[in-house]
Enzyme design. Structure first.
Site, PDB file in Angstrom:
ATOM      1  N   GLY A  31      -3.820  -3.828  -5.658  1.00  0.00           N
ATOM      2  CA  GLY A  31      -4.082  -4.869  -4.659  1.00  0.00           C
ATOM      3  C   GLY A  31      -3.188  -4.735  -3.448  1.00  0.00           C
ATOM      4  O   GLY A  31      -2.614  -3.668  -3.207  1.00  0.00           O
ATOM      5  N   ALA A  32      -3.061  -5.839  -2.673  1.00  0.00           N
ATOM      6  CA  ALA A  32      -2.363  -5.826  -1.378  1.00  0.00           C
ATOM      7  C   ALA A  32      -2.923  -4.663  -0.553  1.00  0.00           C
ATOM      8  O   ALA A  32      -2.197  -3.797  -0.058  1.00  0.00           O
ATOM      9  CB  ALA A  32      -0.848  -5.727  -1.542  1.00  0.00           C
ATOM     10  N   LEU A  33      -4.234  -4.676  -0.440  1.00  0.00           N
ATOM     11  CA  LEU A  33      -4.950  -3.534   0.142  1.00  0.00           C
ATOM     12  C   LEU A  33      -4.677  -3.381   1.636  1.00  0.00           C
ATOM     13  O   LEU A  33      -4.463  -4.359   2.348  1.00  0.00           O
ATOM     14  CB  LEU A  33      -6.453  -3.705  -0.085  1.00  0.00           C
ATOM     15  CG  LEU A  33      -6.876  -3.842  -1.559  1.00  0.00           C
ATOM     16  CD1 LEU A  33      -8.395  -3.988  -1.652  1.00  0.00           C
ATOM     17  CD2 LEU A  33      -6.411  -2.659  -2.396  1.00  0.00           C
ATOM     18  N   HIS A  34      -4.694  -2.123   2.084  1.00  0.00           N
ATOM     19  CA  HIS A  34      -4.466  -1.808   3.493  1.00  0.00           C
ATOM     20  C   HIS A  34      -5.340  -0.613   3.871  1.00  0.00           C
ATOM     21  O   HIS A  34      -6.115  -0.113   3.023  1.00  0.00           O
ATOM     22  CB  HIS A  34      -2.981  -1.525   3.738  1.00  0.00           C
ATOM     23  CG  HIS A  34      -2.389  -0.540   2.753  1.00  0.00           C
ATOM     24  ND1 HIS A  34      -2.739   0.784   2.744  1.00  0.00           N
ATOM     25  CD2 HIS A  34      -1.518  -0.716   1.734  1.00  0.00           C
ATOM     26  CE1 HIS A  34      -2.071   1.394   1.778  1.00  0.00           C
ATOM     27  NE2 HIS A  34      -1.329   0.509   1.140  1.00  0.00           N
ATOM     28  N   HIS A  37      -5.804   2.317   1.473  1.00  0.00           N
ATOM     29  CA  HIS A  37      -6.799   2.166   0.400  1.00  0.00           C
ATOM     30  C   HIS A  37      -8.208   2.366   0.960  1.00  0.00           C
ATOM     31  O   HIS A  37      -9.052   2.988   0.320  1.00  0.00           O
ATOM     32  CB  HIS A  37      -6.726   0.757  -0.204  1.00  0.00           C
ATOM     33  CG  HIS A  37      -5.441   0.466  -0.912  1.00  0.00           C
ATOM     34  ND1 HIS A  37      -4.475  -0.356  -0.387  1.00  0.00           N
ATOM     35  CD2 HIS A  37      -4.949   0.915  -2.101  1.00  0.00           C
ATOM     36  CE1 HIS A  37      -3.458  -0.432  -1.231  1.00  0.00           C
ATOM     37  NE2 HIS A  37      -3.705   0.332  -2.265  1.00  0.00           N
ATOM     38  N   GLY A 149      -3.965   8.300  -3.461  1.00  0.00           N
ATOM     39  CA  GLY A 149      -3.308   8.676  -2.214  1.00  0.00           C
ATOM     40  C   GLY A 149      -2.216   9.714  -2.450  1.00  0.00           C
ATOM     41  O   GLY A 149      -1.521   9.680  -3.474  1.00  0.00           O
ATOM     42  N   GLU A 150      -2.059  10.604  -1.489  1.00  0.00           N
ATOM     43  CA  GLU A 150      -0.995  11.613  -1.590  1.00  0.00           C
ATOM     44  C   GLU A 150       0.389  11.028  -1.315  1.00  0.00           C
ATOM     45  O   GLU A 150       1.374  11.718  -1.480  1.00  0.00           O
ATOM     46  CB  GLU A 150      -1.268  12.775  -0.621  1.00  0.00           C
ATOM     47  CG  GLU A 150      -2.355  13.687  -1.122  1.00  0.00           C
ATOM     48  CD  GLU A 150      -2.482  14.968  -0.307  1.00  0.00           C
ATOM     49  OE1 GLU A 150      -1.945  15.026   0.813  1.00  0.00           O
ATOM     50  OE2 GLU A 150      -3.153  15.895  -0.794  1.00  0.00           O
ATOM     51  N   ARG A 189       4.067  -2.229  -0.036  1.00  0.00           N
ATOM     52  CA  ARG A 189       5.439  -2.719   0.091  1.00  0.00           C
ATOM     53  C   ARG A 189       5.831  -2.987   1.547  1.00  0.00           C
ATOM     54  O   ARG A 189       6.774  -3.731   1.801  1.00  0.00           O
ATOM     55  CB  ARG A 189       6.423  -1.701  -0.490  1.00  0.00           C
ATOM     56  CG  ARG A 189       6.382  -1.643  -1.989  1.00  0.00           C
ATOM     57  CD  ARG A 189       7.146  -0.444  -2.493  1.00  0.00           C
ATOM     58  NE  ARG A 189       6.774  -0.166  -3.862  1.00  0.00           N
ATOM     59  CZ  ARG A 189       7.474  -0.544  -4.931  1.00  0.00           C
ATOM     60  NH1 ARG A 189       8.580  -1.205  -4.767  1.00  0.00           N
ATOM     61  NH2 ARG A 189       7.061  -0.261  -6.144  1.00  0.00           N
TER      62      ARG A 189
END
Ligand code: PAF
Length: 282
Positions: A31-34, A37, A149-150, A189
């Site tokens: 979650g806390a998608l950006h 994502h 994600g890398e 974060r």
């Protein structure tokens, strides 16, 4: 977008899609998608008939209780973003008992040493927690392809190993790090950084760019000490580690061999926020 709130609902949904012969792409998240994502979903949408995401803040991958407690939770906004992206067909939001029916505990894995490098040294047990939740999610969602994600490059390597060791028929894709205009790698974060800290934190990217310029021109010990020097002078930032490692084994190297690929890894605490970044060296 369908919202699947427990394991039974998910499994019925998956069963229907499999019967229709749909190719499933999956991108699990906490979650806390950006935008980072969103780039996973875009990649998944281009290569599958159907994209599923999940939101589950996995307790077993946090090394300390306060980090888990402070992890941002923004479910309503996440759902809005997913709807707006148009790239996600279903969102799985399991409850704790759907993932951990008995104890909330990690399994223990052997990833041929990859788990002992870098994050493995600094966050003991972290990758067992990640692998436990991903194994369970893969078994429930049964995707054809999965996207990570890398930015968490070591996690990506662990998940590739997990799939190989368990012989799961899932193709794992790494998606390039999504950066803001200043170069800061997008991360859930980052929400805990002040706008001043966000600006300062572009030093991680700037440093990696310099490392890439120095690559194969000066020695690795010399690069290491220059990086230490940079962060020594940066107020409010503390370098946790900097490592140049073989991209395959993730083992730290002190010497460049011609036929191998290398990547630089950086972890810096900005205030009490732990930021991680990496860059392929070429
Ligand atoms: O990268 C993350 O968000 C998490 O580690 C993952 C892969 C969703 C497992 O909880």
């Amino acid at each position: 977008m369908e919202i699947l709130k427990n394991k039974t609902t998910l499994q019925n949904y998956i069963e229907r899609q499999k019967e229709m012969g749909k190719k499933i792409g999956f991108a699990p998240t906490m979650g806390a998608l950006h935008e980072g994502h969103m780039s996973l979903y875009k990649a998944a949408k281009a290569e599958n008939d159907l994209v599923i995401s999940s939101i589950f803040v996995n307790p077993t991958q946090f090394n300390n209780v306060s980090d888990l407690a402070k992890y941002p939770r923004t479910l309503d906004f996440d759902i809005k973003q997913l709807e707006a992206s148009g790239n996600v067909d279903a969102l799985y939001i399991p409850e704790i008992k759907d993932i951990y029916p008995k104890q909330t505990e990690s399994k223990q894995y052997n990833f041929d040493g990859i788990e002992l490098e870098m994050e493995g040294k600094f966050r003991p047990g972290h990758f067992d927690g990640v692998a436990t939740v991903i194994e369970e999610l893969f078994k429930q969602v049964r995707p054809d392809q999965a996207y990570f994600g890398e930015k968490d490059f070591q996690q990506l390597a662990i998940i590739k190993k997990l799939v190989e060791k368990l012989h799961l028929p899932i193709k794992i894709h790494g998606v390039a790090i999504y950066r803001n205009n200043g170069g800061l790698a997008l991360s859930s974060r980052n929400e805990r950084l002040s706008s001043h800290q966000k600006k300062e934190a572009t030093l991680l990217y700037e440093t990696l760019v310099k490392v890439n310029e120095w690559f194969r021109i000066i020695t690795i010990p010399e690069i290491n000490s220059r990086v230490e020097e940079i962060f020594h002078h940066a107020s409010g930032m503390e370098l946790e580690y900097f490592t140049i490692a073989d991209e395959e084994t993730l083992k730290e190297t002190d010497f460049f061999y011609k036929d191998k690929s290398y990547r630089a890894f950086l972890v810096v605490n900005v205030g009490d926020v732990r930021l991680i970044d990496n860059m392929h060296l070429d």
